[in-house]
Design a protein around this motif. Sequence first.
Motif, mmCIF file in Angstrom:
data_model
loop_
_atom_site.group_PDB
_atom_site.id
_atom_site.type_symbol
_atom_site.label_atom_id
_atom_site.label_comp_id
_atom_site.label_asym_id
_atom_site.label_seq_id
_atom_site.Cartn_x
_atom_site.Cartn_y
_atom_site.Cartn_z
ATOM 1 N N ASP A 30 17.891 74.484 84.238
ATOM 2 C CA ASP A 30 17.090 73.368 84.790
ATOM 3 C C ASP A 30 16.222 72.880 83.872
ATOM 4 O O ASP A 30 15.708 71.399 83.772
ATOM 5 C CB ASP A 30 16.567 73.801 85.757
ATOM 6 N N SER A 31 16.439 72.870 82.560
ATOM 7 C CA SER A 31 16.062 72.618 81.322
ATOM 8 C C SER A 31 16.414 71.396 80.541
ATOM 9 O O SER A 31 18.113 71.716 81.024
ATOM 10 C CB SER A 31 15.415 73.282 80.609
ATOM 11 N N THR A 32 16.047 70.641 79.627
ATOM 12 C CA THR A 32 16.946 69.820 78.702
ATOM 13 C C THR A 32 16.380 70.492 77.515
ATOM 14 O O THR A 32 15.675 69.933 76.491
ATOM 15 C CB THR A 32 16.533 68.523 78.972
ATOM 16 N N LEU A 33 18.253 70.161 76.552
ATOM 17 C CA LEU A 33 17.778 70.732 75.048
ATOM 18 C C LEU A 33 17.938 68.876 74.285
ATOM 19 O O LEU A 33 17.926 67.615 74.583
ATOM 20 C CB LEU A 33 19.495 70.800 74.508
ATOM 21 N N LEU A 34 16.592 68.484 73.929
ATOM 22 C CA LEU A 34 16.719 67.709 72.603
ATOM 23 C C LEU A 34 17.044 67.593 71.306
ATOM 24 O O LEU A 34 16.712 68.452 70.864
ATOM 25 C CB LEU A 34 15.133 67.371 73.098
ATOM 26 N N VAL A 35 17.414 66.790 71.352
ATOM 27 C CA VAL A 35 18.271 66.480 69.695
ATOM 28 C C VAL A 35 17.230 65.282 69.032
ATOM 29 O O VAL A 35 17.468 63.961 69.547
ATOM 30 C CB VAL A 35 20.033 65.862 69.722
ATOM 31 N N LEU A 36 16.985 65.727 68.178
ATOM 32 C CA LEU A 36 15.754 64.831 67.257
ATOM 33 C C LEU A 36 16.024 64.382 65.894
ATOM 34 O O LEU A 36 17.089 64.988 64.961
ATOM 35 C CB LEU A 36 14.905 65.128 67.594
ATOM 36 N N MET A 37 16.287 63.133 65.693
ATOM 37 C CA MET A 37 15.645 62.563 64.467
ATOM 38 C C MET A 37 15.179 62.437 64.010
ATOM 39 O O MET A 37 14.503 61.247 64.223
ATOM 40 C CB MET A 37 17.112 61.609 64.285
ATOM 41 N N GLY A 38 14.181 62.766 62.562
ATOM 42 C CA GLY A 38 12.447 63.240 61.985
ATOM 43 C C GLY A 38 11.643 62.903 63.948
ATOM 44 O O GLY A 38 12.583 64.274 64.931
ATOM 45 N N ASN A 39 10.884 62.445 64.467
ATOM 46 C CA ASN A 39 10.776 62.833 65.918
ATOM 47 C C ASN A 39 11.455 61.376 67.214
ATOM 48 O O ASN A 39 10.498 61.557 68.394
ATOM 49 C CB ASN A 39 8.573 61.540 66.043
ATOM 50 N N ASP A 40 12.458 61.112 66.473
ATOM 51 C CA ASP A 40 13.110 59.998 68.166
ATOM 52 C C ASP A 40 13.696 61.104 68.246
ATOM 53 O O ASP A 40 14.581 61.886 67.499
ATOM 54 C CB ASP A 40 13.630 59.067 67.069
ATOM 55 N N VAL A 41 14.242 61.125 70.010
ATOM 56 C CA VAL A 41 14.733 61.443 70.599
ATOM 57 C C VAL A 41 16.284 61.315 70.665
ATOM 58 O O VAL A 41 15.926 59.666 70.805
ATOM 59 C CB VAL A 41 14.750 61.801 71.898
ATOM 60 N N ILE A 42 17.400 61.463 70.098
ATOM 61 C CA ILE A 42 18.965 60.850 69.845
ATOM 62 C C ILE A 42 19.351 60.984 71.132
ATOM 63 O O ILE A 42 20.993 60.703 70.692
ATOM 64 C CB ILE A 42 19.587 60.967 68.424
#
Length: 94
Positions: free
Chosen positions: A73-85
Motif C-alpha cells: 500500500d506504499s508508493t515508489l517515488l522516482v526522482l531526478m535529483g530532488n524532484d519527484v518525476i
Amino acid sequence: MFYHGNGLNFAVRPNPALASLMELEQNTKYIKMQLRGGNHSGNFRAKKESTLSLEYAIKKGSDFEGVRKSALDSTLLVLMGNDVIAEIPLNKKE
C-alpha cells in the motif's frame, strides 16, 4: 533513497502502517525509511523493463507478514535529483 548513476533516485514513501514497522531516518523533513541498500538490473531504457530492488531496515520485533501487507500500500517515488518525476503505487497491477 537509492541513487542510480544516471541521475535517477528511487525511494519508497511508506504508508502509516508500514512506517510504524520500519526503522525511520531521524531529523528529516519527510517520513523516510532507513535504506539498507539497493540494486538494479542495468541501464534503464525507455519502454524497456528493468528490475529494481530496495532494502529497508525493519524494526526489531515487527511482524513480517504485516510488513509485507503494508508494503504493497506504499508508493515508489522516482526522482531526478530532488524532484519527484513519477509516483507509482506498489499495489498497482498491470
